[in-house]
Write an enzyme that holds these catalytic residues in place. Structure first.
Site, mmCIF file in Angstrom:
data_model
loop_
_atom_site.group_PDB
_atom_site.id
_atom_site.type_symbol
_atom_site.label_atom_id
_atom_site.label_comp_id
_atom_site.label_asym_id
_atom_site.label_seq_id
_atom_site.Cartn_x
_atom_site.Cartn_y
_atom_site.Cartn_z
ATOM 1 C CB CYS B 31 -0.307 -0.144 1.178
ATOM 2 S SG CYS B 31 -0.254 0.264 2.738
ATOM 3 C CE LYS B 32 5.966 0.836 3.736
ATOM 4 N NZ LYS B 32 6.532 1.418 4.517
ATOM 5 C CG ASP B 87 4.605 0.700 8.764
ATOM 6 O OD1 ASP B 87 3.742 0.682 8.354
ATOM 7 O OD2 ASP B 87 5.265 -0.010 8.737
ATOM 8 C CG ASP B 110 9.708 0.474 11.312
ATOM 9 O OD1 ASP B 110 10.025 -0.549 10.573
ATOM 10 O OD2 ASP B 110 8.448 0.905 11.515
ATOM 11 N N GLY B 161 -3.369 3.863 24.177
ATOM 12 C CA GLY B 161 -5.050 5.184 23.041
ATOM 13 C C GLY B 161 -4.338 4.628 21.972
ATOM 14 N N GLY B 162 -4.727 5.448 21.139
ATOM 15 C CA GLY B 162 -4.661 5.049 19.837
ATOM 16 C C GLY B 162 -5.874 6.251 19.211
ATOM 17 C CB THR B 164 -11.281 3.645 16.268
ATOM 18 O OG1 THR B 164 -9.908 3.322 17.501
ATOM 19 C CG2 THR B 164 -11.910 2.727 15.707
ATOM 20 C CG ASP B 266 12.051 -1.889 10.013
ATOM 21 O OD1 ASP B 266 12.069 -1.430 9.025
ATOM 22 O OD2 ASP B 266 10.964 -3.044 9.361
#
Lengths: 483, 483
Positions: B31-32, B87, B110, B161-162, B164, B266
Site C-alpha cells: 500500500c506504500k 506504520d 522499526d 491510546g490510539g 479508530t 527492517d
C-alpha cells in the site's frame, strides 16, 4: 492570520470543480466510530468501560487508572513521563493547506489539554487518495504537508517521521509526543464544586462546513437553511470555522498553569457535551459539569435549528474538529484566564458553565444561552457586537436588553429551583468579572423557534467596550468589502 | 507457535465467503506510495532526498542528519532520546487475529532495527471498514485488536491510546515509542568494508499471500503457477508467511548489542534490495552492500519465476510485510549471531551478503543463491533440508552437489573479476563458520528458467547436521499429516 482567500483550484491548474472534500465519505470529527460501538469493539483491550469510551481520542490510561486526551506513561527515568496522542481524519474543508494546518492543530490539542506546551516530536500520517489524478495528488498533498508543517513550526516542534499510504479517502493526521516532568502537565481530574468551565473556541465547525457544502451544491438542505442565513453569512462562517480549527490551543495550555487549572479536555468528535461528560467521569471528586452558555460561530445556531435535530449543536452533540479546550478553573481565576488569553492572543474565551456536586456527569441547561462569535478582520475571535439590524428584528428596549443579559431562567420563574440556583451562580460569576471584554460573553439568548420566525426574536447585547465598536466597524467594512 | 488452523468464517457465524482481504484494494507493504512519488511529495518537509526516500518507514532524521527506521529525537533530559515509529496498512491475510499480530510486530520491528528492545508505549491505529456488516465489524475488529494486544504483550509493552475511524478499507497499525539512553540503541550508520549482512526472516511474504489468493480464486494466475507448485505447497507457504510476519524481531535486536552490530534496517515495502540501498545510503563509511543469498519461503522463488518479473522477488524488489532485520555485523560475529538466535528462538538467520568499499549503494549478484525456508511443526523456521525428490529433478552427482555449495560465479569464469572476488569473500565467510546449522545457508542455486523446466535444474545441498535430518523427518510427517 489575515483573511485567507478562498482556495481556487484553477490557480493551481486543477479543474475548477475540484473539491478536496469529495475525496472522503466522512468529514473531520464525523469519521469517528460511534461511542457505544467503540466501547464494544475495544473490550478486547481489557480496559474498563470508562477508559474504553475515551480510547478514541487516545484516552486510555490504565496505568494511572484514569482516562485522558493523551496517555501518560511513567518512564523508568526519575520522574519523567511519556505523553502522547494520535488523531487522523478526512478532509472537511476544500483548502488543502488549511486542512494540513487543522490536522496538526487537532493532534497538538490533545497535548495542550493536559497542560503540555512543548511537543518533542510530531509524526505525520498521510493517506493519499487513490482517486486523485496524478496532477491532483502532486498539487494537493504538498499543500497539505506544507500546512501541517507550518502549524508544527508555529507550535515549536517539527515533523520527524510518519507513514504515507494510498487510501480511497484522503487522510491526514499525526502523532504528538512529549517527555516531561510531573509539574509540566496537569492531570484532568481535580475539578471541585464551585469551579468554572471555560471554552477557548466557538462551537459549530461541523455546521459551518456542512452548510457551506450545501450552499455549493444548492441542494434541498440549502433551500431549507437559506431562509435563516445568507450566502455571505455561510461563506463567512466557513472561513471562521476553518480559521478556528487551525488555531493552536497552546496559549490556553500555558495559562492553565498560570491560573491553576483543575483539568481540561479538548472538544472534538463527541461535541461539547460528550467531552464534558468524559471529563466529568474522570474526576476524583463527585462533581457534575453544567453548561449554560454555548459560544457558536455566528449564525450556526440558526442553521442548526433550521435543520431540526440533525446536528445537535444546541444539545451539545454536534461533532467538532480541532475545537477549543474545555477547562476547569477555580472560580476566582476564570475571568483572569479569559482576560489574559485575550491579552496574549487577542481572542476571546468564554465562561460557559459551572462545576457542582454530583455524580460525574455533564449536562446542558434546558435553554442555554447562545453566544454568537465571529472572527474579525484582524484575525481575532470575538463575540458578535451589535451588528446590522437582523431582518425583521424587533429592536428591544433598553430594559429588555438588560434582561437579555441575565439567564433566561430569571424570566421563567416556574422552572425548577435547582436550575435557577445554578444559573444564578453563573450569572454571579460573570457579573463579578470587571473586564468589559468578558462581559461580552453575555450574548443574546436564542430560543427554540421555527426557522422563519427566529430572527424576529433575536435580542441585542449591550456592548460596554469602546474597542469592541472599533472591531465591529472593521468587521462591517470587511463585510461590505466582501459583498 | 504451533500450526494455526485456517481461519474459518463460519465458526464465527460469518458467511463462508467472508475474506478480510476483500476489504482493501491494496495489501500490506504494497500500500506504500512509490518511492519516487514520495520523494516528490515530501519535498515540502524540506528534508534532503535521502531522508525523504526513507520517510515512508518513519525514517526522516534531520536533527541527526541521517535516515533511520525510526526517528531519534534528543531530549532536554540528560542523555535521553525519544525513539518512535509508526506504520499502518491493510489486511493481506484473512485471519483477523493474525492480522492484528502482524500489524503490531511490523510496527515494533522499526524499533528493533535500531537495537531497541523495550517499547514504552504502543498506540493502536484502526480503520473499521465502512463496508463491514455490523456482524462482520463486531467479529473481525475485536479479533484484530486481540492479536495486536497479544503481540504487544509478547513484546513486553501495552497499548495506551490510539485512534479508530471508519474507512472504506480496513486499516490497522500503530505507533511504537521508547525513551532510552545512548547505549540502548544502535545507530545504523557504522558499516565498514568486511562486514557481513545477516537476514532474520525469509523473503516472499507478498508472493505467498498473492498466490494463496489466486489459489482461492482459481484464476488465470493460478493456472499459471500450478505448473510449478501444488495447492498444499501454497497453503503451507501462506501459513509460513503469516507465521513469519507475526514473529517479533526482538531477539535479533537484543543480539545486535551482544554481537556488536554496525547497524540494521527492517525489510518491508521496498523489498530486500530497496531497504539495503536505504541502509547503504546512511553509512558514514563509503561502502556497498552486496547480496548473494536470498532466503525465501519454500516454493516462492519458483512461483515468482513462473510469474515473470511480476514480483521482483529474486531482483530484491518484492514488497515484504513485517520482514526480518537486515543486520550489518563484524565478520567474526555473524555466525555467532546466527548460532545464538537459533539457540534462543530456534529460528535460523542467514548470512546473505557482504559489505565492501563502494559508493553507498546496494545490489544483488547476478545469480543469487535461493535458500528455501520452511516453518517446522515445532514452530521454528529453518532452511529446507533435502526434501522429497522434486518432480523431474535430475539428481546431481556428489561433485555437482559440492559445486552447488559454491557461488555460481566459480563455474562461470567469464564474469568480471570483481564479482568473483566478492563472491569468494562470502564463500570464505560461510566456510569459516563451524556450526552446521549455519552451513545450511548453502542452499541450492536457482537459475532463471521458464517455469515448466525449472524443477529439472534444482540441485540439492549436502546436509551436514544430523539434527537437521530430524527436523526434516518431522516436517515430512507434518506434510503427510496435511496431505
Amino acid at each position: 492570520m489575515a483573511l485567507r482567500p478562498k482556495f481556487d483550484p484553477q490557480s493551481h491548474n486543477l479543474d475548477k470543480k475540484f473539491r478536496l472534500t469529495k475525496y472522503t465519505g466522512l468529514h473531520g470529527g464525523g469519521c469517528k466510530v460511534p461511542n457505544d460501538v467503540l466501547v464494544k469493539l475495544l473490550q478486547e483491550l481489557g480496559a474498563n468501560p470508562y477508559h474504553d469510551e475515551q480510547y478514541m481520542g487516545g484516552m486510555i490510561m490504565p496505568r494511572l487508572g484514569i482516562g485522558l486526551d493523551c496517555c501518560v506513561i511513567p518512564l523508568r527515568f526519575g520522574g519523567l513521563s511519556l505523553l502522547q496522542t494520535t488523531d487522523f481524519f478526512y478532509p472537511l474543508i476544500d483548502d488543502p493547506y488549511m486542512m494540513g494546518k487543522i490536522a496538526c492543530a487537532n493532534v497538538l490539542s490533545d497535548l495542550y489539554a493536559i497542560g503540555v506546551t512543548e511537543c518533542d516530536n510530531m509524526l505525520m500520517l498521510l493517506g493519499v487518495s487513490s482517486k486523485f489524478t496524478e496532477k491532483e495528488r502532486d498539487t494537493v498533498i504538498p499543500l497539505m504537508i506544507h500546512g501541517f508543517k507550518d502549524s508544527a513550526e508555529e507550535a515549536g516542534t517539527s515533523i520527524n517521521g510518519g507513514q504515507t499510504v494510498l487510501n480511497p479517502w484522503c487522510l491526514i493526521g499525526g502523532v504528538a509526543t512529549t517527555v516531561c516532568q510531573q509539574n509540566e502537565f496537569i492531570m484532568p481530574d481535580n475539578a471541585v464544586p464551585g469551579d468554572v468551565l471555560v471554552l477557548t473556541k466557538p462551537l459549530g465547525t461541523q455546521v459551518a462546513c456542512n452548510s457551506h457544502q450545501w450552499l455549493e451544491q444548492r441542494n434541498d438542505k440549502w433551500n431549507r437553511i437559506k431562509l435563516v442565513v445568507s450566502e455571505d453569512e455561510v461563506e463567512k462562517a466557513y472561513h471562521d470555522a476553518m480559521f478556528n480549527m487551525a488555531r493552536l490551543n497552546r496559549t490556553a495550555a500555558q495559562l492553565m498553569h498560570t491560573f491553576n487549572s483543575h483539568g481540561a479536555t479538548d472538544v472534538t468528535g463527541f461535541g461539547i457535551l460528550g467531552h464534558a461528560a468524559n471529563l466529568a467521569k474522570q474526576q476524583r471528586s463527585e462533581v457534575n459539569f453544567v453548561i449554560h452558555n454555548l459560544p457558536c460561530i455566528a449564525k450556526m445556531a440558526a442553521i442548526a435549528k433550521a435543520c431540526g435535530n440533525m446536528f445537535g449543536l444546541l444539545q451539545g452533540t454536534s461533532a467538532e474538529t480541532s475545537g477549543g479546550l474545555l477547562i476547569c478553573l477555580p472560580r476566582e481565576q476564570a475571568a483572569k484566564f479569559c482576560a489574559e488569553i485575550k491579552k496574549v492572543e487577542g481572542n476571546q474565551a468564554w465562561i460557559i458553565g459551572i462545576v457542582e456536586a454530583g455524580n460525574r456527569t455533564a449536562r446542558i441547561i434546558e435553554k442555554p444561552r447562545v453566544i454568537e462569535v465571529q472572527t474579525l478582520e484582524d484575525g481575532t475571535v470575538q463575540s458578535v457586537p451589535p451588528t446590522s439590524t437582523p431582518r425583521r428584528t424587533i429592536k428591544p428596549s433598553v430594559i429588555e436588553q438588560q434582561k437579555a443579559m441575565l439567564p433566561e431562567i430569571q424570566t421563567q420563574p416556574n422552572n425548577n429551583l435547582q436550575q435557577h440556583q445554578q444559573t444564578q451562580q453563573v450569572t454571579n460569576i460573570i457579573h463579578s468579572v470587571q473586564q468589559p471584554q468578558v462581559m461580552q460573553q453575555q450574548a443574546p439568548s436564542v430560543t427554540l423557534l421555527t426557522p422563519v420566525t427566529m430572527h424576529e426574536q433575536v435580542q441585542q447585547v449591550i456592548v460596554q467596550d469602546p474597542q469592541q465598536y472599533q472591531h465591529h466597524q472593521q468587521m462591517q467594512q470587511f463585510q461590505n468589502h466582501h459583498q
